[in-house]
Structure formats: C-alpha cells, structure tokens
Design a protein around this motif. Structure first.
Motif, PDB file in Angstrom:
ATOM      1  N   TRP A  91       0.829  -1.195   0.000  1.00  8.15           N
ATOM      2  CA  TRP A  91       0.000   0.000   0.000  1.00  8.15           C
ATOM      3  C   TRP A  91       0.871   1.256   0.000  1.00  8.15           C
ATOM      4  O   TRP A  91       0.593   2.201  -0.735  1.00  8.15           O
ATOM      5  N   GLN A  92       1.920   1.262   0.810  1.00 10.92           N
ATOM      6  CA  GLN A  92       2.821   2.412   0.852  1.00 10.92           C
ATOM      7  C   GLN A  92       3.515   2.611  -0.488  1.00 10.92           C
ATOM      8  O   GLN A  92       3.685   3.736  -0.958  1.00 10.92           O
ATOM      9  N   ALA A  93       3.906   1.517  -1.125  1.00 12.83           N
ATOM     10  CA  ALA A  93       4.552   1.610  -2.434  1.00 12.83           C
ATOM     11  C   ALA A  93       3.574   2.157  -3.473  1.00 12.83           C
ATOM     12  O   ALA A  93       3.944   2.983  -4.318  1.00 12.83           O
ATOM     13  N   LEU A  94       2.335   1.724  -3.427  1.00 14.45           N
ATOM     14  CA  LEU A  94       1.320   2.212  -4.352  1.00 14.45           C
ATOM     15  C   LEU A  94       1.077   3.711  -4.157  1.00 14.45           C
ATOM     16  O   LEU A  94       0.994   4.463  -5.128  1.00 14.45           O
ATOM     17  N   CYS A  95       0.976   4.132  -2.907  1.00 13.37           N
ATOM     18  CA  CYS A  95       0.769   5.551  -2.617  1.00 13.37           C
ATOM     19  C   CYS A  95       1.954   6.385  -3.090  1.00 13.37           C
ATOM     20  O   CYS A  95       1.781   7.495  -3.615  1.00 13.37           O
ATOM     21  N   ALA A  96       3.158   5.871  -2.937  1.00 16.20           N
ATOM     22  CA  ALA A  96       4.349   6.599  -3.375  1.00 16.20           C
ATOM     23  C   ALA A  96       4.392   6.707  -4.902  1.00 16.20           C
ATOM     24  O   ALA A  96       4.769   7.752  -5.445  1.00 16.20           O
ATOM     25  N   VAL A 129       1.497   9.151  -6.024  1.00 14.69           N
ATOM     26  CA  VAL A 129       1.544  10.434  -5.332  1.00 14.69           C
ATOM     27  C   VAL A 129       0.163  10.760  -4.755  1.00 14.69           C
ATOM     28  O   VAL A 129      -0.341  11.862  -4.855  1.00 14.69           O
ATOM     29  N   MET A 130      -0.450   9.760  -4.184  1.00 15.19           N
ATOM     30  CA  MET A 130      -1.759   9.929  -3.547  1.00 15.19           C
ATOM     31  C   MET A 130      -1.666   9.377  -2.138  1.00 15.19           C
ATOM     32  O   MET A 130      -0.832   8.535  -1.838  1.00 15.19           O
ATOM     33  N   GLU A 131      -2.531   9.842  -1.309  1.00 18.39           N
ATOM     34  CA  GLU A 131      -2.627   9.285   0.027  1.00 18.39           C
ATOM     35  C   GLU A 131      -3.862   8.419   0.088  1.00 18.39           C
ATOM     36  O   GLU A 131      -4.861   8.706  -0.559  1.00 18.39           O
ATOM     37  N   GLY A 132      -3.775   7.372   0.864  1.00 16.70           N
ATOM     38  CA  GLY A 132      -4.918   6.483   0.926  1.00 16.70           C
ATOM     39  C   GLY A 132      -4.990   5.780   2.271  1.00 16.70           C
ATOM     40  O   GLY A 132      -4.132   5.938   3.135  1.00 16.70           O
ATOM     41  N   LEU A 133      -6.030   5.003   2.399  1.00 18.00           N
ATOM     42  CA  LEU A 133      -6.287   4.272   3.629  1.00 18.00           C
ATOM     43  C   LEU A 133      -6.844   2.918   3.237  1.00 18.00           C
ATOM     44  O   LEU A 133      -7.703   2.822   2.341  1.00 18.00           O
ATOM     45  N   PHE A 134      -6.338   1.866   3.846  1.00 17.22           N
ATOM     46  CA  PHE A 134      -6.960   0.566   3.602  1.00 17.22           C
ATOM     47  C   PHE A 134      -7.526   0.069   4.911  1.00 17.22           C
ATOM     48  O   PHE A 134      -7.004   0.347   5.990  1.00 17.22           O
TER      49      PHE A 134
END
Length: 123
Positions: free
Chosen positions: A107-112, A115-120
């Motif tokens: 998830w952290q790699a995907l957000c990086a 360039v978006m922030e997210g929550l799972f």
C-alpha cells in the motif's frame, strides 16, 4: 484462515465419516487401476462417468455386512495415517501479522508511485 481462527478452540470442528458408497468407489477404482501404468490410471470423475450404470448395479447388490467391511477398511487406512499438522494460535498470529505487514508495504509503495494518500481497511 478466519474459519481456523474462529474454530481453533471450540467444539464446532467438522466431523467427517466414511460412507459405504465412497468406500465402494475407492475399492473399485483401485481394482481397475491396479493393472495400469502410472500415467494411464483412471481419474475418479471419468471412472464414474464411464462405468456409472455398472457401479450402481453392483453397489446395490452389496449386503449391509459387505458395506460395513468396506467402510471399516477405509476407516482403518485413515486411522493409520499420521494426523496432519494443525495451526496453533501462535502460528496463526504470525501468519496474520506477516500478511498485514506485506499489505502495508504494498500500500505504501502504491501511494508513493501514484503520489496519492490512501487508507486501507481490513475487516
């Protein structure tokens, strides 16, 4: 995995029993495959499809004593096998922790990358 966790310390474990039809099929399939080469064995679904009528006719001719003998043979073979390793609470906890750790890293790699922030959320 959740099923294992929920039922780990309860009395709701599934109890399976041998039935005479399955014992009969196992005996017949082993009998037919005994003279064949390793790669030439019948698989159960094709065996049943090919010989269904003969199997049913022969099965219904069996006496209750013969059916009980077949069941006893299969049960004895089952009882002679060592029990499978079961997951204990510590290993279940380690597996869950490892899975969540891996999901967090992905998830952290995907957000990086995006360039978006997210929550799972895991339920």
């Amino acid at each position: 995995m959740t099923h294992t966790q929920l039922l780990l310390n309860s009395s709701f474990h599934e109890h399976r029993r041998v039935n005479s039809w399955n014992a009969f099929l196992k005996a017949k399939l082993n009998e037919v495959n005994s003279g064949r080469d390793k790669g030439d064995h019948f698989k159960l679904p094709s065996f049943i499809a090919r010989y269904k009528e003969e199997l049913l006719a022969e099965y219904w001719k069996l006496t209750p004593a013969e059916k009980q003998t077949l069941k006893a043979k299969v049960q004895a073979a089952h009882d002679s096998k060592p029990p499978p390793a079961r997951a204990n609470p510590k290993t279940v906890n380690q597996a869950v922790t490892a899975a969540f750790s891996k999901m967090d890293k992905e998830w952290q790699a995907l957000c990086a990358r995006t360039v978006m922030e997210g929550l799972f959320l895991a339920v």
